[in-house]
Design a protein around this motif. Structure first.
Motif, PDB file in Angstrom:
ATOM      1  N   ASP A   2      43.739  34.567  23.995  1.00 18.23           N
ATOM      2  CA  ASP A   2      44.188  34.474  22.611  1.00 18.23           C
ATOM      3  C   ASP A   2      43.677  35.672  21.802  1.00 18.23           C
ATOM      4  OD1 ASP A   2      44.834  33.718  20.033  1.00 18.23           O
ATOM      5  OD2 ASP A   2      43.574  31.933  20.033  1.00 18.23           O
ATOM      6  N   GLU A   4      43.884  36.204  18.565  1.00 15.78           N
ATOM      7  CA  GLU A   4      43.179  35.792  17.350  1.00 15.78           C
ATOM      8  C   GLU A   4      41.735  35.412  17.673  1.00 15.78           C
ATOM      9  OE1 GLU A   4      43.999  36.203  14.197  1.00 15.78           O
ATOM     10  OE2 GLU A   4      45.799  37.150  14.986  1.00 15.78           O
ATOM     11  N   ALA A   5      41.525  34.835  18.827  1.00 19.27           N
ATOM     12  CA  ALA A   5      40.161  34.493  19.242  1.00 19.27           C
ATOM     13  C   ALA A   5      39.347  35.767  19.473  1.00 19.27           C
ATOM     14  CB  ALA A   5      40.175  33.624  20.496  1.00 19.27           C
ATOM     15  N   SER A   8      38.542  37.202  16.158  1.00 14.49           N
ATOM     16  CA  SER A   8      37.500  36.384  15.532  1.00 14.49           C
ATOM     17  C   SER A   8      36.133  36.709  16.126  1.00 14.49           C
ATOM     18  CB  SER A   8      37.810  34.896  15.727  1.00 14.49           C
ATOM     19  OG  SER A   8      39.016  34.555  15.070  1.00 14.49           O
ATOM     20  N   SER A  25      38.313  37.205   7.273  1.00 15.47           N
ATOM     21  CA  SER A  25      39.560  37.056   8.024  1.00 15.47           C
ATOM     22  C   SER A  25      40.536  36.113   7.333  1.00 15.47           C
ATOM     23  CB  SER A  25      39.264  36.527   9.433  1.00 15.47           C
ATOM     24  OG  SER A  25      38.417  37.407  10.124  1.00 15.47           O
ATOM     25  N   THR A  31      37.981  26.779  11.378  1.00 14.10           N
ATOM     26  CA  THR A  31      38.984  27.464  12.195  1.00 14.10           C
ATOM     27  C   THR A  31      38.338  28.577  13.016  1.00 14.10           C
ATOM     28  OG1 THR A  31      40.754  26.970  10.635  1.00 14.10           O
ATOM     29  CG2 THR A  31      41.122  28.832  12.127  1.00 14.10           C
ATOM     30  N   MET A  32      37.470  29.350  12.371  1.00 12.20           N
ATOM     31  CA  MET A  32      36.763  30.432  13.065  1.00 12.20           C
ATOM     32  C   MET A  32      35.901  29.860  14.189  1.00 12.20           C
ATOM     33  SD  MET A  32      36.244  33.774  13.166  1.00 12.20           S
ATOM     34  CE  MET A  32      36.884  34.371  11.614  1.00 12.20           C
ATOM     35  N   GLN A  34      36.303  27.055  15.788  1.00 14.14           N
ATOM     36  CA  GLN A  34      37.172  26.516  16.835  1.00 14.14           C
ATOM     37  C   GLN A  34      37.700  27.638  17.733  1.00 14.14           C
ATOM     38  OE1 GLN A  34      40.870  24.798  15.485  1.00 14.14           O
ATOM     39  NE2 GLN A  34      40.888  23.336  17.191  1.00 14.14           N
ATOM     40  N   ARG A  35      38.095  28.752  17.131  1.00 17.47           N
ATOM     41  CA  ARG A  35      38.556  29.900  17.926  1.00 17.47           C
ATOM     42  C   ARG A  35      37.470  30.398  18.866  1.00 17.47           C
ATOM     43  NH1 ARG A  35      41.471  33.639  13.291  1.00 17.47           N
ATOM     44  NH2 ARG A  35      43.270  32.301  12.942  1.00 17.47           N
ATOM     45  N   ARG A  38      36.947  27.914  21.770  1.00 19.69           N
ATOM     46  CA  ARG A  38      38.018  28.026  22.780  1.00 19.69           C
ATOM     47  C   ARG A  38      37.832  29.279  23.635  1.00 19.69           C
ATOM     48  NH1 ARG A  38      42.325  26.895  18.732  1.00 19.69           N
ATOM     49  NH2 ARG A  38      42.566  29.142  18.865  1.00 19.69           N
ATOM     50  N   LEU A  39      37.462  30.388  23.000  1.00 17.25           N
ATOM     51  CA  LEU A  39      37.241  31.620  23.750  1.00 17.25           C
ATOM     52  C   LEU A  39      36.063  31.455  24.709  1.00 17.25           C
ATOM     53  CD1 LEU A  39      37.961  34.575  24.306  1.00 17.25           C
ATOM     54  CD2 LEU A  39      36.505  35.219  22.368  1.00 17.25           C
TER      55      LEU A  39
END
Length: 185
Positions: A2, A4-5, A8, A25, A31-32, A34-35, A38-39
């Motif tokens: 991702d 965006e990840a 981030s 951002s 949200t940050m 969570q990204r 996930r990464l």
């Protein structure tokens, strides 16, 4: 992976704070976070140690950082070249992408100028100056481009036995380097 990840991750590394990176951002702090989670899950290791002093890169995060930055930079450069015409950059696609009739050599950008000069000198003996071009990339990218048939030959540093030096460009021209024609790779 991702994008965006990755962006981030780079923002948090820059600001050393998830909250500041989120604000910069224009996303929320959850949200940050969570990204980043996930990464980290996709990579299999933590990128930051989170605490009262902010977000501090782990050793794995510090190692991963230049690779993430390179991915984002390369994609941005490709987008700029292939995207909308920019009057301040009058270069055409043909100038950037190269000329299909030319022999394309990929060169590891970590090699010394002396080694590269010796090999390019040998190539000049075989090809005219207008018949080939050299592109400089990291060794792993040179290898990938060879495997994808996007280079005619590659020069890179390798200690692996599966990248032998061919007879056309003797090892003495660039000690410790591997000159690999695409058809033998």
């Amino acid at each position: 992976m991702d994008l965006e990840a990755l962006r981030s991750f780079l923002a948090v590394a820059k600001h050393r704070s998830i909250s500041k990176a989120a604000a910069g951002s224009y996303v929320t702090q959850p949200t940050m976070s969570q990204r980043l989670r996930r990464l980290e899950e996709s990579l299999g290791f933590a990128l930051f140690e989170r605490g009262w002093k902010g977000a501090v890169l782990t050793p794995q995060g510090a190692y991963f950082l230049p690779y993430a930055a390179q991915v984002i930079r390369d994609l941005s450069n490709a987008s700029a070249v292939l995207g909308k015409k920019d009057p301040s950059r009058p270069r055409s696609f043909a100038e950037v992408a190269g000329h299909p009739h030319k022999v394309v050599f990929g060169v590891d950008n970590w090699l010394s100028e002396r080694s590269v000069r010796a090999v390019v000198g040998s190539a000049l003996d075989v090809y005219g100056a207008d018949e080939f071009r050299v592109t400089s990339r990291p060794a792993t990218t040179v290898i990938d481009l060879l495997e994808l048939n996007q280079l005619d030959a590659g020069l890179f540093y390798s200690t692996e036995a599966d990248h032998p030096c061919p007879r056309a460009f003797p090892r003495s021209a660039a000690p410790g380097c591997r000159w690999i024609p695409a058809e033998t790779h």
